[in-house]
Design a protein around this motif. Structure first.
Motif, PDB file in Angstrom:
ATOM      1  N   GLY A  76      47.592  53.993  27.962  1.00  0.00           N
ATOM      2  CA  GLY A  76      47.804  53.508  29.219  1.00  0.00           C
ATOM      3  C   GLY A  76      47.268  52.048  29.176  1.00  0.00           C
ATOM      4  N   PRO A  77      47.726  51.625  30.220  1.00  0.00           N
ATOM      5  CA  PRO A  77      47.606  49.929  30.665  1.00  0.00           C
ATOM      6  C   PRO A  77      45.959  49.953  30.631  1.00  0.00           C
ATOM      7  CG  PRO A  77      48.484  50.862  32.570  1.00  0.00           C
ATOM      8  CD  PRO A  77      48.593  51.872  31.509  1.00  0.00           C
ATOM      9  N   SER A  78      45.373  48.899  30.342  1.00  0.00           N
ATOM     10  CA  SER A  78      43.971  48.380  30.645  1.00  0.00           C
ATOM     11  C   SER A  78      43.894  48.114  32.133  1.00  0.00           C
ATOM     12  CB  SER A  78      43.543  47.191  29.710  1.00  0.00           C
ATOM     13  OG  SER A  78      42.324  46.742  30.120  1.00  0.00           O
ATOM     14  N   LEU A  79      42.381  48.378  32.399  1.00  0.00           N
ATOM     15  CA  LEU A  79      42.109  47.859  33.878  1.00  0.00           C
ATOM     16  C   LEU A  79      42.223  46.298  34.011  1.00  0.00           C
ATOM     17  CD1 LEU A  79      39.362  50.170  34.358  1.00  0.00           C
ATOM     18  CD2 LEU A  79      41.383  49.704  36.076  1.00  0.00           C
ATOM     19  N   ALA A  80      42.106  45.472  32.846  1.00  0.00           N
ATOM     20  CA  ALA A  80      42.060  43.905  32.989  1.00  0.00           C
ATOM     21  C   ALA A  80      43.599  43.576  32.563  1.00  0.00           C
ATOM     22  CB  ALA A  80      41.387  43.337  31.747  1.00  0.00           C
ATOM     23  N   SER A  81      44.271  44.132  33.579  1.00  0.00           N
ATOM     24  CA  SER A  81      45.872  44.019  33.569  1.00  0.00           C
ATOM     25  C   SER A  81      46.231  43.826  35.101  1.00  0.00           C
ATOM     26  CB  SER A  81      46.749  45.207  32.896  1.00  0.00           C
ATOM     27  OG  SER A  81      46.419  46.317  33.851  1.00  0.00           O
ATOM     28  N   PRO A  82      47.444  43.590  35.372  1.00  0.00           N
ATOM     29  CA  PRO A  82      47.656  43.404  37.001  1.00  0.00           C
ATOM     30  C   PRO A  82      47.856  44.709  37.276  1.00  0.00           C
ATOM     31  CG  PRO A  82      49.272  42.009  35.561  1.00  0.00           C
ATOM     32  CD  PRO A  82      48.457  42.664  34.373  1.00  0.00           C
ATOM     33  N   THR A  83      48.513  45.948  36.549  1.00  0.00           N
ATOM     34  CA  THR A  83      48.539  47.300  37.261  1.00  0.00           C
ATOM     35  C   THR A  83      46.972  47.827  37.302  1.00  0.00           C
ATOM     36  OG1 THR A  83      50.412  47.571  35.935  1.00  0.00           O
ATOM     37  CG2 THR A  83      49.252  49.482  36.658  1.00  0.00           C
ATOM     38  N   GLY A  84      46.148  47.561  36.331  1.00  0.00           N
ATOM     39  CA  GLY A  84      44.869  48.099  36.696  1.00  0.00           C
ATOM     40  C   GLY A  84      43.888  47.514  37.789  1.00  0.00           C
ATOM     41  N   LEU A  85      44.059  45.966  37.572  1.00  0.00           N
ATOM     42  CA  LEU A  85      43.506  45.235  38.783  1.00  0.00           C
ATOM     43  C   LEU A  85      43.864  45.698  39.976  1.00  0.00           C
ATOM     44  CD1 LEU A  85      43.184  41.652  37.118  1.00  0.00           C
ATOM     45  CD2 LEU A  85      41.378  43.570  37.249  1.00  0.00           C
ATOM     46  N   ARG A  86      45.094  45.891  40.344  1.00  0.00           N
ATOM     47  CA  ARG A  86      45.638  46.342  41.674  1.00  0.00           C
ATOM     48  C   ARG A  86      45.073  47.755  41.941  1.00  0.00           C
ATOM     49  NH1 ARG A  86      50.389  43.382  40.119  1.00  0.00           N
ATOM     50  NH2 ARG A  86      51.070  45.298  39.153  1.00  0.00           N
ATOM     51  N   ARG A  87      45.124  48.751  41.053  1.00  0.00           N
ATOM     52  CA  ARG A  87      44.439  49.834  41.062  1.00  0.00           C
ATOM     53  C   ARG A  87      43.047  49.900  41.442  1.00  0.00           C
ATOM     54  NH1 ARG A  87      44.993  54.755  43.163  1.00  0.00           N
ATOM     55  NH2 ARG A  87      44.438  56.244  42.125  1.00  0.00           N
ATOM     56  N   VAL A 125      34.649  31.244  50.004  1.00  0.00           N
ATOM     57  CA  VAL A 125      34.797  31.378  48.750  1.00  0.00           C
ATOM     58  C   VAL A 125      35.563  32.886  48.498  1.00  0.00           C
ATOM     59  CG1 VAL A 125      33.631  31.954  46.344  1.00  0.00           C
ATOM     60  CG2 VAL A 125      32.657  30.517  48.003  1.00  0.00           C
ATOM     61  N   PRO A 126      36.577  32.798  47.591  1.00  0.00           N
ATOM     62  CA  PRO A 126      37.446  33.946  47.505  1.00  0.00           C
ATOM     63  C   PRO A 126      36.989  34.953  46.568  1.00  0.00           C
ATOM     64  CG  PRO A 126      38.513  32.201  46.311  1.00  0.00           C
ATOM     65  CD  PRO A 126      37.419  31.635  47.028  1.00  0.00           C
ATOM     66  N   HIS A 127      37.321  36.214  46.532  1.00  0.00           N
ATOM     67  CA  HIS A 127      37.038  37.108  45.608  1.00  0.00           C
ATOM     68  C   HIS A 127      38.090  37.171  44.350  1.00  0.00           C
ATOM     69  CE1 HIS A 127      35.375  38.496  49.579  1.00  0.00           C
ATOM     70  NE2 HIS A 127      34.187  38.781  48.710  1.00  0.00           N
ATOM     71  N   TYR A 128      37.442  37.659  43.305  1.00  0.00           N
ATOM     72  CA  TYR A 128      38.509  37.819  42.265  1.00  0.00           C
ATOM     73  C   TYR A 128      39.745  38.584  42.293  1.00  0.00           C
ATOM     74  CZ  TYR A 128      34.725  35.772  39.307  1.00  0.00           C
ATOM     75  OH  TYR A 128      33.664  35.082  38.590  1.00  0.00           O
ATOM     76  N   LEU A 129      39.857  39.617  43.067  1.00  0.00           N
ATOM     77  CA  LEU A 129      41.003  40.320  43.128  1.00  0.00           C
ATOM     78  C   LEU A 129      41.868  39.883  44.462  1.00  0.00           C
ATOM     79  CD1 LEU A 129      39.982  43.686  41.728  1.00  0.00           C
ATOM     80  CD2 LEU A 129      40.495  41.679  40.568  1.00  0.00           C
ATOM     81  N   ASP A 130      41.615  38.888  45.156  1.00  0.00           N
ATOM     82  CA  ASP A 130      42.352  38.657  46.399  1.00  0.00           C
ATOM     83  C   ASP A 130      43.801  38.470  45.971  1.00  0.00           C
ATOM     84  OD1 ASP A 130      40.140  38.923  48.038  1.00  0.00           O
ATOM     85  OD2 ASP A 130      39.803  36.657  48.239  1.00  0.00           O
ATOM     86  N   GLU A 131      44.066  37.695  44.741  1.00  0.00           N
ATOM     87  CA  GLU A 131      45.438  37.454  44.149  1.00  0.00           C
ATOM     88  C   GLU A 131      45.442  37.701  42.801  1.00  0.00           C
ATOM     89  OE1 GLU A 131      46.822  33.611  45.036  1.00  0.00           O
ATOM     90  OE2 GLU A 131      46.310  33.365  47.103  1.00  0.00           O
ATOM     91  N   ILE A 132      46.270  38.682  42.479  1.00  0.00           N
ATOM     92  CA  ILE A 132      46.475  39.112  41.119  1.00  0.00           C
ATOM     93  C   ILE A 132      47.554  38.697  40.502  1.00  0.00           C
ATOM     94  CG2 ILE A 132      46.263  41.186  39.667  1.00  0.00           C
ATOM     95  CD1 ILE A 132      44.847  42.516  41.985  1.00  0.00           C
ATOM     96  N   PRO A 133      47.729  37.625  39.634  1.00  0.00           N
ATOM     97  CA  PRO A 133      48.902  37.077  39.132  1.00  0.00           C
ATOM     98  C   PRO A 133      49.455  37.974  38.090  1.00  0.00           C
ATOM     99  CG  PRO A 133      46.920  35.980  37.956  1.00  0.00           C
ATOM    100  CD  PRO A 133      46.519  36.902  39.259  1.00  0.00           C
ATOM    101  N   GLU A 134      50.679  37.666  38.037  1.00  0.00           N
ATOM    102  CA  GLU A 134      51.876  38.405  37.114  1.00  0.00           C
ATOM    103  C   GLU A 134      51.833  37.586  35.719  1.00  0.00           C
ATOM    104  OE1 GLU A 134      52.833  41.845  36.943  1.00  0.00           O
ATOM    105  OE2 GLU A 134      52.368  42.309  38.795  1.00  0.00           O
TER     106      GLU A 134
END
Length: 765
Positions: A76-87, A125-134
């Motif tokens: 499956g997809p890694s957590l270091a991916s858009p899908t994983g970070l959103r999850r 200061v923003p958080h890493y997952l505030d915006e998850i780019p595609e």
């Protein structure tokens, strides 16, 4: 015959009625029993690390927490991916909504501020997952920034991107069980969603799971033990009357003991959960001897003459014959339990006190309830099944046939076995692990294994350093001290990572354009960073790492695969390298946290139980010396059980079975119980000598008279204890196996040592 038994036989129905009334009264205490399976219930009394940990938890605002492990599935997809970070972000937001969760303190990659991002102010200061780019390029740049953060790779995200952690703290006013249950209920709604695996792990989750397993074990092991004892008694004595008598006694003993615990406000803990099973097995020991002798006497009387009055007379004679060994065996078994209150662990003290009290209650019932029942039940109930109409065979037991003429050889074999045990005892080590309590295939264990493989570790070893003056850890010398101590701590065995006040300060420095080693900064810049850290204290979680006055700081060492040996090695590293370094700088240092507490518990239990062996032997010796008024006879009774305990310890050493929470618990119990076999043998020898038999004849007669009862007694005890091996908990399985082995060893050593030694001893009488 003592007056109590005489009264019970004259008024058996009154005796039974009083026993029922007292049982009903004490049964009310069963509804007051409470269960405490948290680790705090096992903490040693007056242990400094326990007090320090409690104080540090308050000083550094450290709530209980569970760890939620998010893992990528194979293929499956890694957590270091858009899908994983959103999850990951969705999981973080969802658990914050649970009522038992302290929402503001939930920590994961989603709550981690990005010091490299552009911000209008420090507060924004923003958080890493505030915006998850595609976009792959932008995503790669984000992942790079995440991995450059000193906490992301190991504390929140594995280096390979396949696992991430969410730290979920307990809200005030809620309990651990409530928090775990809420998260488990939420996890049940997430199955099959998101393409990732969600599991609970960490010390708090392990303790809650352990408590539930204990309850399940207690619910079915006790009735299973009752059924097993009933079956074993029927196979050994072949009469329904014997089974009814013993089951009635153990029901009364268990109700009295557990009811008394409920009324006294004593909770059921991880230690006392085995009390019903152990007490059930040990309470029947004397009744096996009583009923075997009772049935042997009854077999000499024609069936047509076996009236209730005859049963009453046979019961009276049997009690008169066995009164002394019943009292002595009960007192010596109770002495084994009463040695536990000499220790520093409250659960062990409670276990010893109430188990010993239960054995004394069983002794009282041996002189009241048991003879009253034999005088009340129908005589036909005491006729052996499967042999009706046949005369009992008088063939000597096989122990007597085997030992005839071989008593010297048997003694030599016993001495050789004892000597062979000594090198094994020297090989004994101490080892224990909470994770080993569970099935290795369980979700908790697999999550713990995966967590330790990819992240820093779920268990914590805290170092708290204190200075003489306030503000020390905001100045250059304080920062330099923390840098040195952190470096030394990171070199410790099994240390996955170190979290200290330096980490948020360093990140703050990078955010404001002052990167690099903190102790090398200009003093004015360091003062500026310290002032900013006070303003942003809550956002940086500094309250968990340094006190507001800057006098005390905490270094949190995350430990992988924590068990006793690894924890002890880390403790040695702290004592050898870190404590001297702190002392050179004029700082005091103490340890606290999960790992030091676990070390203290195992050390206390093992040390207490090893001391209990000595107290048990001393107590048993004192009782026998008072009863026999002969050091020679006292030594004769104690030698076989000491040899048996040595044999079991030696076998543990040879087989590599370490001493731990459960494996050290058996020793004092086995000494107090195993001596019963020798006491019955010695009593039979004394009876023979009083009849004018020679030392050799008395010894041989004792073997013939007691062998069957001792054999069945040992079998009932050993097989009953072996039922613990089907427990879901490893400590219970180990304890059951060792207790069974100890009973078997005591049976063997009794007939190896005593026939020849008793013959030699009786020559001087």
């Amino acid at each position: 015959m003592n007056p109590v038994t005489r009264w019970a036989l004259r008024r058996p129905r009154v005796c039974l009625g009083l026993a029922c009334l007292l049982t009903c009264l004490l049964a009310g205490g069963l509804f007051r029993l409470e269960l405490r399976t948290d680790g705090a219930a096992l903490h040693p009394l007056d242990e400094p690390v326990v007090e320090r940990t409690a104080r540090d938890r308050e000083t550094f605002s450290d709530p209980d927490q569970v760890i939620l492990l998010l893992s990528a599935r194979p293929g499956g997809p890694s957590l270091a991916s858009p899908t994983g970070l959103r999850r990951l972000a969705a999981v973080h937001d969802a658990v914050r909504l649970l009522p038992a969760v302290r929402a503001r303190r939930v920590r994961s990659l989603a709550s981690l501020a990005d010091p490299e991002a552009q911000a209008a102010s420090l507060a924004a200061v923003p958080h890493y997952l505030d915006e998850i780019p595609e976009d792959p390029g932008q995503l790669s740049e984000l992942i790079g920034r995440i991995h450059r953060h000193p906490l992301s790779s190991g504390l929140f995200l594995s280096r390979d991107g396949r696992a991430a952690a969410v730290y979920v703290p307990l809200a005030s006013g809620h309990g651990r069980e409530e928090l775990v249950s809420e998260i488990e209920s939420w996890l049940a709604t997430q199955r099959g969603r998101g393409g990732f695996t969600l599991r609970l792990t960490g010390p708090v989750a392990a303790e809650v799971a352990l408590g539930r397993t204990v309850l399940r074990d207690l619910a079915w092991l006790t009735p299973l033990m009752v059924a097993a004892v009933a079956l074993l008694l029927f196979l050994s004595l072949r009469t329904p009357g014997a089974v009814a008598v013993v089951l009635a006694e153990v029901a009364v003993v268990l109700t009295w003991t557990l009811g008394a615990m409920g009324y006294a406000g004593v909770p059921v803990t991880l230690v006392t959960t085995v009390l019903p099973v152990i007490l059930l097995a040990m309470a029947v020991a004397d009744e096996v001897h009583f009923l075997e002798r009772f049935q042997s006497r009854l077999a000499e009387i024609p069936r047509s003459a076996r009236s209730r009055d005859v049963l009453r007379g046979v019961a009276a004679e049997t009690v008169a014959d066995l009164a002394r060994p019943i009292v002595l065996t009960s007192l010596t078994t109770a002495a084994g339990f009463f040695s536990f209150p000499a220790g520093t662990l409250a659960p062990l003290r409670q276990f010893g006190l109430f188990s010993g009290g239960g054995i004394l209650a069983a002794m009282l019932l041996s002189f009241t309830l048991v003879p009253a029942l034999t005088a009340t039940l129908p005589p036909a109930w005491f006729e052996p099944r499967g042999r009706r109409g046949k005369e009992e065979k008088t063939r000597p037991p096989f122990e007597a046939r085997w030992l005839a003429g071989r008593e010297g050889l048997a003694l030599a074999a016993g001495v050789a076995l004892a000597l062979l045990s000594l090198p094994g005892i020297a090989r004994l080590t101490v080892q224990d692990s909470w994770v080993d309590n569970f099935d290795r295939r369980s979700g908790l264990v697999t999550a713990e294994r995966d967590f330790n493989a990819g992240l820093w570790g779920s268990y914590r070893f805290d170092l708290v350093v204190e200075a003489r003056d306030g503000g020390f850890f905001r100045r250059r010398e304080g920062v330099a001290a923390l840098e040195e101590l952190s470096s030394l701590a990171a070199d410790g065995p099994q240390v996955g990572g170190v979290l200290s006040p330096l980490v948020p300060l360093r990140l703050l420095g990078e955010t404001v354009g002052k990167p690099g080693r903190l102790s090398a900064l200009d003093p004015q810049d360091l003062r500026t960073l310290s002032a900013l850290s006070l303003i942003l204290r809550n956002r940086l979680d500094l309250d968990q790492l340094v006190t507001l006055d800057g006098r005390a700081a905490r270094l949190r060492l995350f430990v992988r695969d924590a068990d006793y040996r690894r924890a002890a090695a880390l403790r040695d590293h702290v004592e050898r390298r870190i404590e001297p370094a702190a002392a050179v700088r004029g700082l005091s240092l103490h340890t606290s946290g999960d790992v030091p507490l676990g070390l203290a518990v195992v050390d206390a239990i093992v040390a207490n139980q090893l001391r209990s062996i000595g107290w048990t032997v001393a107590g048993v010796a004192a009782l026998l010396l008072l009863a026999y008024r002969s050091p020679r006879k006292t030594l004769l009774a104690i030698l076989p059980v000491v040899a048996a305990a040595a044999a079991v310890f030696g076998a543990m050493g040879y087989l590599g079975v370490p001493l731990g929470v459960a494996s050290s618990l058996f020793a004092a119990l086995s000494v107090g119980t195993g001596v019963d076999f020798a006491l019955h043998f010695c009593h039979a020898c004394e009876e023979g000598r009083r009849r004018g038999l020679s030392g050799r004849e008395a010894s041989a007669g004792a073997v013939a008279l007691t062998a069957r009862a001792i054999r069945w007694n040992a079998m009932v005890l050993a097989l009953s204890f072996l039922l613990l091996t089907v427990s879901a908990l490893k400590p219970n399985r180990v304890l059951g196996l060792l207790l069974a082995a100890a009973m078997g060893a005591a049976y063997v050593t009794t007939f190896l040592w005593l026939p020849r030694l008793a013959e030699i001893s009786n020559r001087g009488d």
